[in-house]
Design a protein around this motif. Structure first.
Motif: not given
Ligand SMILES: Cc1cc2nc3c(=O)[nH]c(=O)nc-3n(C[C@H](O)[C@H](O)[C@H](O)COP(=O)(O)OP(=O)(O)OC[C@H]3O[C@@H](n4cnc5c(N)ncnc54)[C@H](O)[C@@H]3O)c2cc1C
Length: 534
Positions: A334-338, A351-363
């Motif tokens: 029921s929950v998306p993986v990201n 001045e502003v964020p330039d990177v999006q980080v993803y951490c997933n509890p699965m490989s």
């Protein structure tokens, strides 16, 4: 159906097309036709949030494009899924919801899209969204954005501790006052089911007698008469049909197919059209140019603690998760993986964020064909994505056959700026993996281990392994005039009458985060503009 007349014809029932179909048919006097190449979205794996892994490479609902060999990715070709189904890509996407950052839209305005700055689009977002946080509901819009944090795997807590060690903010919601940091990802999920653009916008409108939806119909080209889009030609069940529009034809076929349809119709770069013996009805050089996308690299780790792999990496666990989902609409499916994501800065002076980080509890492994395989052993992934690439590629027809996939050249990493951001983002990944919170749960770093790589090796790792985050956009972008763009700021095709493009191809630049929300916002504002001009 030959020669039937409508006021508005919308091509493509995706994120944008569903919004337009709803808004333009609110007035019962408007006869609206929505034409979609794909079929019904009434499919189990579309509704289940984690079913994303199943639809990812399912040709029944997916255009399943392959790009051209991309020099910036060391000549690799990439698999580009796009939804070919009611709801379009919003029916097969990963449901992560981010509005984008204020400067993304201020940059739209600077590029010529007058009226699309953050202050204006923020109000559209606020009217659109309905945020669900447990029993609390904030906002009354049709687009449900849920806090699914309670259903996330407990392992994600390690990512949040690591984020604090990195000095990053742990935000509650990056779609509100906070614009930086990591959070438990908000998702377009409602009561444990995907909430696509079809659910939010199309379904409530289908009972209107002035809205007609035709699915499994491929639009082959526009009918152009005296510089005006008078209708479209489409094929349904092997039979060709022509339908006419009294007011407007609106292309919402997505960033790959909208420029393809324009080019097939004789609207595009003259030399390209002539090379395919297509009569040049309107020489518009930027059609298909300006393609932007997000690229990300994931690093995989074996974990010392249970992760989602312990459940989904074996047949019994998957079966139990399936039964739980069917009985309760809860649990891992029921929950998306990201699960943890957000915006950070690759250097403090920015001045502003330039990177999006993803951490997933699965490989897992995504094979070149798009098929996804979950590892049996507990694992997790850390991933970075430069948010505002400057490289631009293009989409061009490969033939005059509307069924033939167009040529997609992403032209990734073709600017020095993008290469520098990749290195800085990869450095963040190295540091994140070295935090005590992550080291404590790391049993092994899977190959290639980037922990000791220098700048050159990090860039090479990215070129060899980075993949699309499925956000193609900007191929019919808004701008000042026909020299720098395809559309004006009201999304009208330069030099044409009765023709707009309303979908992710209209973005002047890709937004910093995931693109479903910005596309729906864009279509909502576009509907206002179309109705003002009616
Ligand atoms: C696998 C995947 C994962 C993603 N994950 C996320 C995420 O987690 N969060 C997020 O915000 N964004 C995500 N995105 C991106 C997001 O879904 C898209 O940016 C957004 O849906 C684009 O909307 P659109 O209206 O431009 O195009 P689409 O939604 O793709 O709609 C285009 C529609 O036009 C139809 N069409 C095309 N050609 C024709 C034709 N010739 N005749 C008739 N119909 C035609 C298509 O079948 C499709 O239904 C993801 C996308 C994919 C593919």
């Amino acid at each position: 159906m030959n020669e039937s007349a409508f006021h508005y014809i919308i091509v493509g029932a995706g994120s944008a097309g569903c919004v337009l179909a709803n808004r333009l048919s609110e007035n019962p006097r408007h006869k609206v036709l929505l034409i979609e190449a794909g079929g019904s979205d009434a499919r189990f794996w579309i509704k289940v949030p984690l079913g994303y892994a199943k639809t990812f490479a399912d040709h029944a609902v997916n255009w399943s494009y392959m790009t051209q060999p991309d020099p910036g990715l060391n000549g690799r070709q990439a698999y580009w899924p796009r939804g070919r189904v009611i709801g379009g890509s919003s029916s097969i996407n990963a449901m992560a919801y981010l509005r984008g950052l204020p400067h993304d839209f201020d940059d739209w305005e600077r590029a010529g899209a007058t009226g699309w700055n953050w202050e204006i689009v923020r109000k559209t977002y606020e009217a659109l969204e309905c945020h669900v946080e447990g029993a609390i509901q904030k906002g009354g819009g049709p687009l449900v954005v849920s806090d699914v944090g309670d259903g996330m795997h407990p392992f994600v807590q390690n990512f949040l501790v690591a984020a604090r060690e990195m000095g990053w903010n742990v935000a509650r919601n990056l779609n509100g006052e906070e614009a930086e940091g990591l959070m438990r990802m908000r998702s377009t999920v409602r009561n444990g089911r995907r909430w696509s653009a079809a659910d939010a916008f199309l379904r409530p409108a289908t009972k209107r007698s002035n809205l007609r939806v035709i699915s499994r119909a491929l639009v082959e080209k526009l009918i152009i008469q005296n510089g005006r889009a008078a209708g479209v030609q489409f094929r349904l069940g092997g039979v060709q049909h022509i339908v006419r529009a009294n007011k407007e034809v609106i292309l919402s076929a997505g960033a790959i197919n909208s420029p393809q349809i324009l080019q097939l119709s004789g609207i595009g770069p003259a030399a390209l059209l002539q090379a395919h013996c297509i009569p040049v009805l309107h020489d518009l050089p930027e059609v298909g140019k300006g393609l932007q996308d997000h690229l990300a690299v994931s690093q995989y780790y074996r974990a010392t603690e249970p992760t989602l792999n312990n459940i989904l990496g074996n047949g019994l666990g998957r079966m139990l998760a399936g039964v739980r989902y069917i009985l309760t609409r809860k649990g891992p499916l029921s929950v998306p993986v990201n699960q943890i994501s957000g915006y950070v800065r690759s250097s403090p002076e920015l001045e502003v964020p330039d990177v999006q980080v993803y951490c997933n509890p699965m490989s897992y492994i995504t094979h070149a064909s798009g098929a996804v395989g979950v590892d049996p052993a507990p694992g997790f992934l850390l991933c970075v994505q430069p948010s505002r690439p400057t490289s631009r590629g293009q989409v061009t027809i490969a033939s005059t056959n509307p069924e033939a996939p167009p040529l997609i050249q992403p032209n990734s990493l073709s600017t020095n700026e993008d290469c520098e951001t990749v290195i800085k983002a990869s450095r963040l990944l190295q540091q994140l993996a070295q935090t005590s919170a992550i080291r404590a749960v790391t049993k092994a770093r899977l190959q290639p281990d980037i922990s000791t790589m220098d700048d050159a090796a990090l860039l090479e790792n990215f070129r060899n392994r980075a993949g699309t985050v499925f956000h193609p956009s900007c191929t019919c972008r808004m701008g000042h005039d026909a020299r720098d763009s395809v559309l004006d700021a009201r999304l009208r095709v330069h030099g044409m009458e009765g023709l707009r493009v309303v979908d992710a191809s209209a973005f002047p630049n890709v937004t910093s985060g995931n693109t479903n929300g910005p596309t729906i916002m864009l279509a909502t504002r576009a509907a206002e503009l179309i109705l003002q001009d009616a």
